[in-house]
Design a protein around this motif. Structure first.
Motif, PDB file in Angstrom:
ATOM      1  N   TRP A 254     -56.858  19.668  56.329  1.00 45.88           N
ATOM      2  CA  TRP A 254     -58.300  19.938  56.278  1.00 45.88           C
ATOM      3  C   TRP A 254     -59.053  18.968  57.179  1.00 45.88           C
ATOM      4  N   SER A 315     -58.354  28.148  55.683  1.00 47.14           N
ATOM      5  CA  SER A 315     -59.055  28.167  54.397  1.00 47.14           C
ATOM      6  C   SER A 315     -58.085  28.073  53.226  1.00 47.14           C
ATOM      7  N   TRP A 317     -56.551  25.073  52.284  1.00 45.17           N
ATOM      8  CA  TRP A 317     -56.787  23.813  51.592  1.00 45.17           C
ATOM      9  C   TRP A 317     -58.211  23.336  51.813  1.00 45.17           C
ATOM     10  N   GLY A 318     -58.815  22.897  50.760  1.00 41.44           N
ATOM     11  CA  GLY A 318     -60.086  22.211  50.848  1.00 41.44           C
ATOM     12  C   GLY A 318     -59.858  20.719  50.994  1.00 41.44           C
ATOM     13  N   ASP A 321     -57.678  19.339  48.103  1.00 44.57           N
ATOM     14  CA  ASP A 321     -56.633  20.203  47.549  1.00 44.57           C
ATOM     15  C   ASP A 321     -55.253  19.637  47.826  1.00 44.57           C
ATOM     16  N   ALA A 361     -48.461  30.216  44.763  1.00 37.91           N
ATOM     17  CA  ALA A 361     -49.694  29.552  45.202  1.00 37.91           C
ATOM     18  C   ALA A 361     -49.384  28.637  46.371  1.00 37.91           C
ATOM     19  N   SER A 363     -51.869  26.594  47.520  1.00 45.24           N
ATOM     20  CA  SER A 363     -52.654  25.392  47.209  1.00 45.24           C
ATOM     21  C   SER A 363     -53.245  25.609  45.831  1.00 45.24           C
ATOM     22  N   PRO A 364     -53.806  24.592  45.246  1.00 44.75           N
ATOM     23  CA  PRO A 364     -54.395  24.780  43.902  1.00 44.75           C
ATOM     24  C   PRO A 364     -55.505  25.818  43.890  1.00 44.75           C
ATOM     25  N   THR A 365     -56.066  26.087  45.052  1.00 43.60           N
ATOM     26  CA  THR A 365     -57.200  27.016  45.079  1.00 43.60           C
ATOM     27  C   THR A 365     -56.887  28.302  45.813  1.00 43.60           C
ATOM     28  N   TYR A 366     -55.673  28.439  46.286  1.00 45.18           N
ATOM     29  CA  TYR A 366     -55.402  29.646  47.058  1.00 45.18           C
ATOM     30  C   TYR A 366     -53.998  30.187  46.836  1.00 45.18           C
ATOM     31  N   THR A 367     -53.960  31.414  46.416  1.00 40.79           N
ATOM     32  CA  THR A 367     -52.714  32.170  46.313  1.00 40.79           C
ATOM     33  C   THR A 367     -52.907  33.458  47.101  1.00 40.79           C
TER      34      THR A 367
END
Lengths: 464, 1028
Positions: A254, A315, A317-318, A321, A361, A363-367
């Motif tokens: 990121w 997009s 990983w933030g 993340d 998944a 990342s923790p926010t993206y699957t």
């Protein structure tokens, strides 16, 4: 007039007092003792807490060579994963694939791998002395060491030495082939696994991470079935991660892409036209490489750090993340490649399709969303092409691509021109060079065992 | 933190013990029985001279003349006595008188002024000495006289182009650091800065502050107010600096502040008002717009595209943001100074008190377009945005001298400075650089590859990526409160013995503050989320000197002077730093950040030294001096006990010998030679193996970890530099001309080098004493009073130096090819690839194929970054009975190189590239542009030789009667001065070769480079001095 002897006596007395004052050892010691605050010296490294602090320090170095630092991103820049949007000229060297051994980024990345090795060595020594239990602590350091050695051999040419420090003295290593380094790395991961015998959650996670690392090393060595055996049983959902928090540092991918705008997501084309062999990470719309922005036209993200290159931001990983160092996804890909090499193309495709249908998944926010299944390739060659494309999308940004492109040449018989980016480089209008590996840093010249070759390189060769 | 009070007390105890020892030794004493009094006047004008040291030769009895030039020495032994006078700027004189018991004999003196006379007095490590007694060259500046005539703002201005062998590089921004190098560079890994001594004690002079990482770095040497300085001596090398001990190898700048004179109070007021005018020609931005053959889309082209036919030119644009009133950041700056001094007292108590306030605003300001935009958006325009470069300083000083008894006097000096300054982010700023925004742009306001809109949606007007106004929203300030105090005790227990003790304390509390408010300031990354940093540094220097000097007449023709002394110096720097990012809206403090971090450190360094010096004077014309100093330092490695520095010198007034032939035009000739050694100590923790701590996030837990930061070196010792110098001083044409010639050669052994460790060891390199550097050179100065009539005077001073510098050894370390430090080449060498080109079709444009660049392995040595040659000429014409003085100072530096990053970087990293985007660019310029587009940057290493008319001044002394009637004063002088008047460059095509990024940095491992630096402006100053 005062007699001369009186004067001499007086001066001698004064001199004697002065000399005496400076000759007094204790007084001198008191006067010269400097209380340096904030500096930790070896005198403090004498207990379990300090040994554990060294372990944590080694983990800091481990972070730096994985998802928190720039080793992954720069190794990927030397492939088609990233393109430079950097104002710094050095990044262009990586991008076009002609990295001098004096390049500061190459030197920094080369050194950081060894820093991880050296710190884990020092931590192992301290842990054995002051904190042998829990055993996973020492094992974790062996894992760090093995992982760093694995990446050293994946990224850099043949001839990298492994130097040690024995009783405070540096014992420089001799040039080793990549295969030799892989062998040593595998042994260190074995040492780690031998210490992961407990059943607690920490040890179990470390054991899974070690298994995947061992599998990856075995793949690097061409021992595909052994690799599949090594990772058997690791759950697809498993992830061993770099974690982040605002106070301790940002996700490295990121940071360099979305924050600093130095790298933009790679594509199969740019302003100079089609880039040979490059995968369309930015433009394919593949859910595994979620991006914002476009390579051509007007990118909604604007331009990169150089003010001229369109920025495409990932997009996945933030800022904070977690990013997977190794994961169950890697284990499945190792199994798929083992199937490929066992000529079980259907088996390979089945594993890949399982992943596509039920994506893990990233990342923790993206699957990623589920993807349509793949057809079984008609030939081994097509299967290999398919596999490495799939793997490239699954492992985007995680520092595996350079090693994989090298393996395509080394293990699958592909030529350089069929693997690495080719064509006109958009920044200088020169042709892509895309050397198959990174050179040994010129700073290694201090090591008396390495020799400058005829091609002004410290590598024993540049073979893939 | 620091060292404890109990330890300081022990240090004082040592001093007292020594005093007690000397006291015991001097218990048997002959008490004198008479006195000597008189008046000292200027031989030319007859005016009384204040501050002349009048002394009984062969004894320690002496006083200083008062404001009316009179003096009185009590307690002089009866019999024949020789009375000597000494004052900087005047020829020393002698008279023999016969002193009778209980009577006072008169001895008046009329002294001859002499700019660089051999008889002049200079300050040395063992006290004031006549120049003729020294075997080495010492350069002096009578600062008070120079400042009264020519406004100067800091030490750098005072020293600039004043002394051969002393090279001063002037900073561009107000408050910036002047880089001072004396006789070349000796250190490869350490700073090459001289040390500073003020009134006998060490003074912090380091450069530190907000500019670190890019931008301007203020120097603590600039804290000293020039108005308070009486004189400056520059001790140039180890041959002279030996007794100043470890750290003095790069020279010593000895500052003496003004003292009071006996007599009625004298009030002096001065004021300066002036303008700063940045008349530099900064580069414009260019573009060539065209289209590909067969295409219509417009694109940016380079000259080589046109030459190669891949671009058909449509139009060319040029945009000079510096010259456009709407977009320029150049505004008139200003400087104001007002101050007063009062001095006076009796023979027993003398005082000097001064106060000065000055404010300087650099010639940088908010562009009109930014102001309009901020106004329209309702954005508050703060002072730092409107004028981002400003300095305000208040200086107070009080010096008191008390003669407690005829044998004991005490001097107390105290100076207090309060300084507030702020800087814009410039040069290679770590946040942004306003200069880069001005020079990296596309050459138009909208066009291909440049939308004209910034990341925050703001109009860019042709600036590169953001507007200067956004850069100026970033606050970078420094606040300093500094106290420098010292006390000196002179005790003369016997007429032949003098004991001197100094205790000094220099403490500077420095607060560096940076702020980018939430939603404001430079864009990029997470910058707009805000950040605040506050670093508080306390610099402390504690100095304790104790010495005794005995003088006696061995024979009528032989005098021996013995000095023993000890010195204890503690230097420490305590730093506490807090930083917060992601500020809350409105937040300005680090603690108001979401991410907050604090660091602290204390790094003391302690030196304990002693020295012995013997000086033998034969017939007052031949002087032998031998000395040795021993030092121990806390920064040395544990395996290294201490260091000894020897010294020896001979000074011979050859022309006074009977065998010397009489020459009509040669009045006096002295030959001198000296040898000495000194050192530079390593950093306080360089010898130690150290670990650094850092918080590591792993497994979603943040834990503090340790790792080796410095492997350490137990054998670490100081760099040792030994120097031999020899020279002649001649007084010519009846004293109308003085000539000085000096040759020196100094060798630095054990030079500290960062011992490289192969990366595969996984640890960093460490400092080791491995290198060798040699400097040799000549220095010369000729001062001539060409006309000296009652109504007209004309003087000229021509001075110059040449320094040859080379690395002798790197201790076996194989330097990378063409490294800036390579054996046989100067420290800080520039190399370049060979560029050849030919415009085959004579169309005035080079294609890439018409340029040949040698390989990286085929480079040539271009020269040193540090210019080896320096020449200065100053002249003054005095008219109307010397009331009006017109003076000028010019200097030239030659032979050095500078990397012209100002023009190279836009081609390398930005859309604009003037070298390749203007049709009339010379072929050589196009060729280097083509090279840099291929990543070859060394072709921008250019000859930096230049000549600068540094200052011109007209100074007029008003008629005393008029002054009395109009101002009720006794004298007044008014001066109009212009500084940085004109610049002539040899071949450098950047703005100013003297403006170098990181101007305080050393060039051992880095290039002199102009990275979008602000260049020195012109100062136009009016000054008025009034004395009551």
């Amino acid at each position: 007039m005062t007699p001369i002897y009186v004067r001499i006596r007086s001066v001698v007395t004064a001199a004697a007092v002065l000399l005496g004052s400076t000759a007094c050892d204790k007084l001198q010691h008191d006067l010269l003792t400097a209380n340096i605050v904030g500096t930790v010296t070896p005198a403090s490294i004498n207990n379990a807490a300090a040994a554990d602090a060294l372990r944590v320090g080694a983990l800091g170095a481990f972070n730096a060579i994985t998802g928190a630092g720039q080793v992954w991103t720069f190794s990927d820049l030397a492939t088609d994963v990233w393109k430079t949007a950097d104002a710094r000229q050095q990044s262009g060297e990586f991008d076009i694939g002609l990295v001098f051994n004096t390049d500061v980024d190459l030197q920094a990345n080369y050194a950081s791998l060894y820093v991880a090795i050296a710190r884990s060595n020092e931590a192992i020594t301290a842990l054995r002395t002051y904190m042998p239990n829990p055993a996973w602590g020492i094992g974790q350091m062996y894992l760090v060491k093995g992982f760093a050695e694995m990446q050293l051999a994946e990224y850099f040419c043949n001839g990298t030495p492994l130097t040690t420090i024995q009783n405070g003295a540096i014992v420089y290593g001799t040039p080793l082939s990549n295969q030799q380094v892989f062998t040593i790395a595998a042994a260190h991961v074995d040492s780690a696994m031998a210490l992961f015998t407990a059943t607690d959650a920490t040890t179990a996670a470390l054991l899974s991470a070690a298994k995947i690392t061992k599998g990856r090393i075995l793949v690097d060595m061409g021992r595909f079935s052994n690799a599949a055996t090594a990772v058997a049983g690791v759950a697809t959902s498993f992830a061993y991660q770099n974690t982040f928090a605002l106070a301790t540092g940002d996700n490295g991918v990121w940071n360099i892409n979305n924050n600093l705008k130095r790298f933009t997501v790679g594509d199969s084309m740019d302003a100079s036209g089609v880039i040979g062999n490059a995968l369309p990470f930015a433009s394919s719309g593949d859910p595994r490489v979620k991006v914002t922005g476009t390579t051509l036209g007007t990118s909604p993200l604007g331009r990169g750090n150089d003010g001229s290159t369109n920025l495409v931001g990932q997009s996945i990983w933030g800022r904070s993340d977690a990013i997977n160092i190794v994961s169950g996804l890697d284990a499945r890909l190792i199994e798929a490649e083992a199937a490929l090499n066992a000529s079980d193309l259907a088996g390979m495709t089945a594993i890949l399709n399982t992943l596509r249908l039920t994506p893990p998944a990233l990342s923790p926010t993206y699957t990623p969303a589920a993807m349509a299944p793949l057809a079984v390739p008609a030939s081994a060659a097509l299967a290999a092409t398919l596999f490495f494309r799939e793997k490239a999308f699954w492992t985007f940004g995680r520092g595996t691509r350079l090693g994989d492109l090298r393996r395509l040449m080394r293990q699958y018989g592909r030529t350089h021109d069929a693997v690495f980016p080719t064509g006109v480089y958009f920044k200088t209008s020169a042709q892509y060079v895309s050397e198959a590996n990174l050179q040994i840093s010129s700073l290694e010249a201090t090591n008396p065992n390495v020799v400058l070759g005829a091609n002004s390189s410290y590598c024993t060769d540049r073979l893939p | 933190m620091g060292y404890g009070i109990n330890r300081r007390a022990r240090g004082f105890a040592v001093a007292l013990a020594v005093l007690a020892g000397v006291s015991a030794a001097g218990a048997q004493t002959n008490r004198p029985a008479g006195g000597v009094s008189g008046k000292v006047t200027d031989k030319g004008s007859g005016a009384p001279i204040v501050g002349v040291a009048v002394q009984v030769e062969g004894s320690s009895a002496g006083v200083v003349t008062g404001s009316d030039g009179s003096y009185r020495i009590a307690s002089v032994a009866s019999g024949s006595q020789t009375i000597t006078t000494r004052r900087i700027g005047y020829v020393s004189a002698k008279k023999t008188v016969t002193v009778a018991d209980n009577q006072t004999v008169t001895a008046d003196f009329a002294l001859e002024a002499a700019a660089t006379s051999l008889q002049a007095v200079v300050m040395t490590a063992t006290g004031a000495q006549r120049r003729i007694e020294l075997g080495n060259a010492v350069s002096s500046i009578e600062a008070s006289a120079r400042i009264a005539e020519t406004p100067v703002k800091n030490i750098g201005d005072l020293l600039s182009a004043q002394m051969p062998g002393v090279q001063v590089s002037t900073a561009g921004l107000t408050g910036g650091t002047s880089r001072i190098r004396i006789r070349g560079q000796s250190s490869l890994a350490l700073a090459n800065d001289p040390i500073y001594i003020i009134d006998g004690v060490r003074m912090t002079s380091t450069s530190s502050g907000n500019g670190t990482g890019g931008g301007t770095v203020p120097s603590r040497a600039n804290d000293i107010n020039p108005e308070e300085i009486e004189s400056i001596e520059v001790v140039k090398g180890p041959s002279a600096a030996t007794l100043y001990g470890t750290d003095a190898a790069n020279g010593v700048i000895v500052i003496t502040t003004k003292r009071g004179r006996a007599g009625k109070p004298v009030f002096a007021f001065h004021t300066e008002q002036g303008r700063l005018d940045d008349r530099n020609n900064y580069p414009a931005t260019y573009s060539l717009l065209g289209h590909s053959p067969g295409a219509t889309a417009q694109k940016r082209c380079f000259t080589y595209d046109i030459a190669e036919g891949s671009c058909l030119l449509d139009s060319a644009t040029v945009l000079n943001l510096w010259k456009n009133p709407a977009t320029t950041t150049i505004k008139y700056g200003s400087r104001r100074l007002v101050g007063g001094q009062v001095s006076g007292g009796s023979e027993q108590v003398r005082y000097f008190i001064s106060a000065d306030m000055n404010e300087e605003t650099g010639p940088v300001g908010l562009p009109a377009v930014d102001k309009q935009r901020f106004d329209s958006l309702g954005v508050q325009i703060r002072p730092n945005m409107l004028r981002p470069n400003n300095l305000q300083q208040l200086s107070l000083r009080s010096n008191v001298d008390v003669a407690i008894t005829p044998h004991l006097d005490v001097s107390v000096s105290a100076g207090l400075t309060s300084l507030d300054q702020r800087f814009p982010q410039s040069e290679n700023g770590n946040v942004a650089s306003y200069v880069q925004q001005m020079t990296f742009g596309p050459g138009y306001r909208t066009g291909p590859g440049y939308s004209g809109v910034g990341a925050a949606g703001e109009p860019l007007f042709g600036y590169a990526a953001m507007t200067p106004g956004e850069v100026f929203q970033f606050v970078s300030s420094q606040n300093v409160v500094r106290f420098v105090g010292s006390s000196t005790v002179n005790w003369r227990p016997m007429n032949w013995l003098q004991v001197r003790g100094d205790v000094g304390y220099d403490m500077a509390n420095q607060d560096d503050y940076t702020l980018q408010r939430f939603g404001e300031g430079p864009t990029g990354g997470t910058n707009l989320l805000g950040s605040s940093g506050d670093t508080r540094t306390t610099h402390v220097n504690f100095t304790s000197n104790l010495g005794a000097t005995g003088t006696w007449q061995l024979r009528p023709w032989a005098q021996l002077r013995s000095t023993v002394g000890t010195q204890y110096v503690v230097n420490s720097r305590n730093i506490t730093s807090a930083r917060g990012t992601q500020l809350v809206p409105g937040g300005e403090l680090p603690s108001q950040g979401t991410i907050f971090s604090v660091t602290a450190s204390s790094v003391p360094s302690k030196t304990l030294g002693m020295f012995i010096e013997e000086q033998l004077a034969l017939r007052d014309r031949l002087y032998f001096t031998v000395a040795v100093r021993s030092d121990k330092n806390s920064a040395f490695g544990v395996n290294y006990a201490g260091v000894y520095y020897p010294k020896a010198s001979v000074s011979w007034i050859l022309s006074d010998e009977s065998f010397f032939p009489h020459m009509k035009y040669l009045e006096q000739l002295r030959v001198r030679t000296s040898f000495g050694a000194s050192g530079v100590q390593p950093g306080a923790t360089a010898a130690l193996r150290t670990y650094t701590s850092a918080t590591v996030n792993f497994g979603n837990a943040a834990v503090a970890g340790l790792s080796v930061s410095n492997p350490g070196n137990p054998n670490l010792r100081p760099e040792r530099t030994s120097e031999v110098e020899a020279g002649i001083d001649a007084k010519l044409f009846g004293g109308r001309a003085n000539l000085e010639l000096t040759y020196y050669k100094k060798n630095t052994n054990d030079a500290l080098i960062n011992q490289p460790v192969a990366p595969s060891a996984g640890v960093s390199g460490y400092l080791a004493n491995l290198g060798g550097v040699q400097n040799s050179g000549v220095e010369y100065s000729l001062h001539a009073q060409l006309i000296d009539r009652r109504d007209l005077g004309w003087d000229v001073t021509y001075a110059g130096s040449y320094n040859a510098n080379k690395v002798v050894s790197l201790g076996g370390i194989i330097a990378a090819p063409f490294a800036s430090a390579s054996v046989g080449y100067p420290v800080g060498s520039a190399y370049g690839r060979i560029l050849t080109y030919a415009d085959a079709n004579n169309d005035g444009l080079l294609s890439r194929g018409e340029v040949t660049i040698s390989t990286a392995a085929n480079q040539v040595f271009l020269g040193p970054y540090n210019p080896p040659t320096q020449v200065s000429v100053s002249t003054g014409v005095e008219l109307f009975s010397h009331r009006l003085r017109l003076s000028a100072l010019a200097d030239r530096r030659a032979g050095g190189r500078i990397a012209n990053l100002e023009l190279m970087l836009p081609c390398l990293v930005a859309i604009g590239c003037g070298d390749l985007q203007r049709m009339n660019a010379p072929l050589a310029v196009q060729a280097r542009g083509i090279a840099v587009k291929q990543g070859v940057t060394s072709v921008y290493n250019q000859d930096m030789s230049f000549t600068r008319l540094r200052e011109i001044t007209a100074s007029y002394s008003l008629d005393e009667t008029l002054v009395r009637q109009l101002m009720r004063g006794s004298s007044a002088r008014i001066s109009l001065s212009v500084r940085n008047v004109a610049l002539w460059k040899t071949s450098y095509d950047g703005t100013d070769p003297e403006s170098s990024y990181g101007s305080s940095a050393d060039l051992g491992s880095a290039a002199a480079q102009n990275v979008a630096a602000t260049s020195p402006p012109m100062y136009i100053m009016l000054r008025l001095n009034i004395t009551y």
